[in-house]
Motif scaffolding. Sequence first.
Motif, PDB file in Angstrom:
ATOM      1  N   SER A   1       2.542 -10.585   0.947  1.00 12.49           N
ATOM      2  CA  SER A   1       2.762  -9.142   0.824  1.00 12.49           C
ATOM      3  C   SER A   1       3.494  -8.839  -0.479  1.00 12.49           C
ATOM      4  O   SER A   1       4.090  -9.725  -1.093  1.00 12.49           O
TER       5      SER A   1
ATOM      6  N   TRP B   1      -7.787   2.032   1.722  1.00 16.79           N
ATOM      7  CA  TRP B   1      -6.389   1.827   2.133  1.00 16.79           C
ATOM      8  C   TRP B   1      -6.265   1.573   3.634  1.00 16.79           C
ATOM      9  O   TRP B   1      -5.265   1.003   4.090  1.00 16.79           O
TER      10      TRP B   1
ATOM     11  N   HIS C   1      -5.360  -1.889   4.757  1.00 16.39           N
ATOM     12  CA  HIS C   1      -3.963  -2.319   4.746  1.00 16.39           C
ATOM     13  C   HIS C   1      -3.249  -1.981   6.058  1.00 16.39           C
ATOM     14  O   HIS C   1      -2.112  -2.411   6.272  1.00 16.39           O
TER      15      HIS C   1
ATOM     16  N   GLN D   1      -6.293  -9.211  -2.995  1.00 15.50           N
ATOM     17  CA  GLN D   1      -6.276  -9.322  -1.536  1.00 15.50           C
ATOM     18  C   GLN D   1      -7.648  -8.946  -0.989  1.00 15.50           C
ATOM     19  O   GLN D   1      -8.221  -7.919  -1.359  1.00 15.50           O
TER      20      GLN D   1
ATOM     21  N   GLN E   1      -9.524  -8.340   2.660  1.00 14.65           N
ATOM     22  CA  GLN E   1      -9.155  -8.071   4.053  1.00 14.65           C
ATOM     23  C   GLN E   1     -10.368  -7.903   4.964  1.00 14.65           C
ATOM     24  O   GLN E   1     -10.248  -7.336   6.044  1.00 14.65           O
TER      25      GLN E   1
END
Length: 531
Positions: free
Chosen positions: A68, A205, A208, A401, A403
């Motif tokens: 993070s 977003w 996240h 990152q 995801q």
Amino acid sequence: MNSAGTETDSDSATDAVIVGSGINGLVAAAELAEAGWSVTLVERHREIGGFISSGERTLPGYVHDTYSSWHPLFVSGPAHARLGGRLREHGLEYRNTDEWVTASVAGDGRITLAHRDPGITAGGFAHPADRDTYLAELRRLEADMPVIGGLLGGDLRSPDAVRRLASLLGSGGLEHWARALAASGRGHARSAYRGTEADHLWAPWLLHAGLAPDQAPGGFMMPLLAATLHGAGLPVVAGGAGRFTAAFRSLLHSLGVRILTGTEVERIRVESGRATGVVAGGRTIRARRAVLASVTPGALYGRLLPRSAVAPGPREEAARFRHGRAAMQIHVALSAPVPWRDERLAAVPLIHLSDGSGSTGIACAEAEAGLLPRRPTVAVGRQDILDPGRVPEGAAALWLQLQELPARPLGDAAGELDTTGGWTPELARGYAGRVLDRIARHAPGLRELVRAMDVITPDQLTARNPNAVGGDPYGGATDLDQSWLWRPLPGAGRHATPVRGLWHIGASTHPGPGLGGGSGHIVATALTGGA
């Protein structure tokens, strides 16, 4: 003491034992100790912090935030309001921006930018009505934030939560936000906006928060994420995320908290229906008042607690707790800054390569089907824009990152990579190459700037943090039916567990994942009465 010793039970007695030193464990330990409790914090790794760490992972002189990085949730939350001043005294500093904060880049080169100023952001929307809608949505959220913030930072099954919800009845806010919670991010953007800018900017977003564009409560999270970045920016820890844990360690030491690292908790002791301590490193650490466990429901009810301590219901629900998509981290040392085609991107600290709900939704669906996405959404972070001392002069670093990955890849949506061996080093390098190529389409010459690269696979995330089951860094899927009232479990949607004196904290509990320290703060406040 920093490692397991040979203390007797009487020597090990403490008011509270906290299992796990991620951000929620750190916050709870500090707040309880500030209130006068004696606290023992037990961590299986040699270092505290969970997914908060930094180091020179590629080359000397390049400091990378290993996992993070961005701290808007922490600096805007109640834990920071209580502990921020003390942490600054112990060396914590942030670097932030007052200008462009994030952007999205579509496959065709289309760019949508967000500024700290919502008006400047809305000014980039093509339709005047969308500009008004965007600003009105943020104003409504701001007006209702005392209620929403209280719900995110408190026990949802309490009388206080009922009073907060009742206060929204007269304004129509209760129905508005309930509908937003039931909506997906894609659905919200389609119904509220004529153009694509809001979706393009904020749909990526949602990753996240552990969500895909077509999952509820994305319709609520999309404006909440926008408001958070407008209000708090994207603060990073000066000198690297490791300075955050160093400041917490110093604060906890000053408060008399005993930290035991390299110590695995084997089980929680339960006597006469009450948690009385833990067995860790082969010895008992007794808790006079409370045990706090920052673990997954599966670990708590399936491994740490004796089967006789709880009824079958919670154990069965914990066994059905779902974990989300896996993630990957890629760190890249560059000899020079990214050569973006569009020079505006050079000043943006976090960029998503995504078409919005369209490409991100497809990539999520591919990952859910066990496939490596053909066109992954890439979060491209440049902490050195905010904190230049992290890299050599004239150089740059990438924090990438991903995801939208399967924990166990069954195939490749592009038909290019061999997944039969799972997350092998060869597969990791191959997928990292796909990611770099995706960036290079918008930054010609990027490949020639790469000096070194480090890839962290889903398997390695789990090895670092057992709460990241299957490489899921968010402590479990965050769909609406496993959030809010139903997190961690439908029948135990509170931090107080069925075992007296045992409290459940961490990303698997309300308010969910994110570097806010919310559950640690909630439980510490409940135990101390807000002292």
